[in-house]
Write an enzyme that holds these catalytic residues in place. Structure first.
Site, mmCIF file in Angstrom:
data_model
loop_
_atom_site.group_PDB
_atom_site.id
_atom_site.type_symbol
_atom_site.label_atom_id
_atom_site.label_comp_id
_atom_site.label_asym_id
_atom_site.label_seq_id
_atom_site.Cartn_x
_atom_site.Cartn_y
_atom_site.Cartn_z
ATOM 1 N N TYR A 28 -101.851 17.479 38.353
ATOM 2 C CA TYR A 28 -101.794 16.390 37.375
ATOM 3 C C TYR A 28 -103.168 15.789 37.076
ATOM 4 O O TYR A 28 -103.262 14.619 36.699
ATOM 5 C CB TYR A 28 -100.830 15.306 37.866
ATOM 6 C CG TYR A 28 -99.373 15.639 37.583
ATOM 7 C CD1 TYR A 28 -98.944 15.986 36.302
ATOM 8 C CD2 TYR A 28 -98.407 15.590 38.602
ATOM 9 C CE1 TYR A 28 -97.617 16.285 36.034
ATOM 10 C CE2 TYR A 28 -97.070 15.889 38.336
ATOM 11 C CZ TYR A 28 -96.686 16.235 37.053
ATOM 12 O OH TYR A 28 -95.372 16.522 36.787
ATOM 13 N N HIS A 33 -90.771 19.936 35.690
ATOM 14 C CA HIS A 33 -92.041 20.090 34.977
ATOM 15 C C HIS A 33 -92.058 21.442 34.267
ATOM 16 O O HIS A 33 -91.545 22.422 34.799
ATOM 17 C CB HIS A 33 -93.219 20.052 35.965
ATOM 18 C CG HIS A 33 -94.500 20.565 35.362
ATOM 19 N ND1 HIS A 33 -95.335 19.769 34.600
ATOM 20 C CD2 HIS A 33 -95.057 21.806 35.350
ATOM 21 C CE1 HIS A 33 -96.361 20.500 34.177
ATOM 22 N NE2 HIS A 33 -96.213 21.741 34.611
ATOM 23 N N ASN A 47 -87.900 12.561 36.469
ATOM 24 C CA ASN A 47 -87.424 13.375 35.343
ATOM 25 C C ASN A 47 -87.196 14.853 35.676
ATOM 26 O O ASN A 47 -87.298 15.718 34.829
ATOM 27 C CB ASN A 47 -88.309 13.176 34.110
ATOM 28 C CG ASN A 47 -89.736 13.631 34.351
ATOM 29 O OD1 ASN A 47 -90.057 14.142 35.417
ATOM 30 N ND2 ASN A 47 -90.579 13.452 33.352
ATOM 31 N N LYS A 64 -88.811 19.212 40.406
ATOM 32 C CA LYS A 64 -89.491 18.188 41.196
ATOM 33 C C LYS A 64 -88.593 17.733 42.362
ATOM 34 O O LYS A 64 -87.411 18.092 42.415
ATOM 35 C CB LYS A 64 -89.859 17.015 40.280
ATOM 36 C CG LYS A 64 -90.857 17.395 39.168
ATOM 37 C CD LYS A 64 -91.199 16.178 38.321
ATOM 38 C CE LYS A 64 -92.116 16.521 37.174
ATOM 39 N NZ LYS A 64 -92.445 15.324 36.361
ATOM 40 N N GLU A 95 -101.903 26.509 35.718
ATOM 41 C CA GLU A 95 -100.928 26.063 36.720
ATOM 42 C C GLU A 95 -100.399 27.229 37.560
ATOM 43 O O GLU A 95 -100.202 27.096 38.765
ATOM 44 C CB GLU A 95 -99.786 25.320 36.016
ATOM 45 C CG GLU A 95 -100.252 23.985 35.434
ATOM 46 C CD GLU A 95 -99.268 23.355 34.446
ATOM 47 O OE1 GLU A 95 -98.164 23.912 34.248
ATOM 48 O OE2 GLU A 95 -99.613 22.305 33.877
HETATM 49 P P1 ADP Z 1 -94.479 16.035 30.822
HETATM 50 O O1 ADP Z 1 -94.020 16.142 32.249
HETATM 51 O O2 ADP Z 1 -93.312 15.866 29.870
HETATM 52 O O3 ADP Z 1 -95.431 17.143 30.421
HETATM 53 P P2 ADP Z 1 -96.789 14.222 30.974
HETATM 54 O O4 ADP Z 1 -97.675 15.395 31.234
HETATM 55 O O5 ADP Z 1 -97.183 13.257 29.911
HETATM 56 O O6 ADP Z 1 -95.283 14.659 30.680
HETATM 57 O O7 ADP Z 1 -96.650 13.378 32.316
HETATM 58 C C1 ADP Z 1 -96.523 14.037 33.563
HETATM 59 C C2 ADP Z 1 -95.513 13.317 34.407
HETATM 60 O O8 ADP Z 1 -95.992 12.039 34.722
HETATM 61 C C3 ADP Z 1 -94.155 13.079 33.717
HETATM 62 O O9 ADP Z 1 -93.285 14.176 33.812
HETATM 63 C C4 ADP Z 1 -93.646 11.889 34.480
HETATM 64 O O10 ADP Z 1 -93.072 12.304 35.719
HETATM 65 C C5 ADP Z 1 -94.916 11.121 34.787
HETATM 66 N N1 ADP Z 1 -95.159 10.079 33.781
HETATM 67 C C6 ADP Z 1 -95.638 10.247 32.535
HETATM 68 N N2 ADP Z 1 -95.736 9.068 31.888
HETATM 69 C C7 ADP Z 1 -95.316 8.134 32.761
HETATM 70 C C8 ADP Z 1 -95.182 6.719 32.713
HETATM 71 N N3 ADP Z 1 -95.503 6.031 31.627
HETATM 72 N N4 ADP Z 1 -94.706 6.100 33.827
HETATM 73 C C9 ADP Z 1 -94.378 6.777 34.929
HETATM 74 N N5 ADP Z 1 -94.489 8.114 35.054
HETATM 75 C C10 ADP Z 1 -94.943 8.787 33.985
#
Ligand code: ADP
Length: 152
Positions: free
Chosen positions: A52, A118, A115, A12, A129
């Site tokens: 997303y 992805h 974070n 990211k 994707e």
């Molecule tokens: P992952 O990336 O681990 O598959 P998710 O699909 O649940 O997680 O969420 C997608 C992305 O959305 C996360 O990587 C994170 O960047 C963001 N995200 C998820 N939950 C939150 C939250 N509660 N607050 C802010 N950003 C979030």
């Protein structure tokens, strides 16, 4: 084809800015996975929203889309045995507190909204994707000479 599972893995904008591309690519390479496509690009709002889509309507959706479109990402397709599940383990959990040291998020991240990376969460999402981010002709089928030393 054997061991031909593929996953969409994307560094990211925060990971690119923090110059973690080499570190992250290296982790997948050293594990034995095979890179079949990669590109650096700044995603459009439309692409970020499609990527997303499952989070559309959630409170963090708008900031997530703003963040993903804020600068270049490094989009990749990796291939190998169980790459989807193993990739998720290498990446670490969504919640920073649950991301163990040794994982990418556990080693480099603190905040859920920054974070680093992805990774597809299932083979079905990986296929969706990969189609969303890459053209079929950009996916390289090749056989690394190391194959016999990675798989028995
Ligand atoms: P992952 O990336 O681990 O598959 P998710 O699909 O649940 O997680 O969420 C997608 C992305 O959305 C996360 O990587 C994170 O960047 C963001 N995200 C998820 N939950 C939150 C939250 N509660 N607050 C802010 N950003 C979030």
């Amino acid at each position: 084809m054997e061991h031909s599972e593929r996953s969409f893995i994307m560094i990211k904008p925060d990971g690119v800015q923090r110059q973690l591309i080499g570190e992250i690519v290296s982790r997948f390479e050293r594990r034995g996975y095979k890179l079949v496509a990669a590109k650096m690009m700044t995603p459009s709002v439309q692409l970020a929203k499609q990527h997303y889509a499952e989070h559309d309507g959630k409170p963090f959706f708008e900031s997530l889309v703003n963040f993903l479109t804020s600068g270049p990402v490094f989009a990749m397709v990796w291939e190998g045995k169980d790459i989807v599940a193993t990739g998720r383990k290498m990446i670490g959990k969504t919640k920073p507190l649950e991301s163990d040291p040794g994982t990418i998020r556990g080693d480099f991240g603190i905040d859920v909204g920054r974070n680093i990376i992805h990774g597809s969460d299932s083979v079905d999402s990986a296929n969706r994707e990969i189609k969303l981010w890459f053209h079929a002709e950009d996916l390289n089928s090749w056989k690394p000479v190391t194959q016999g030393w990675i798989y028995e």
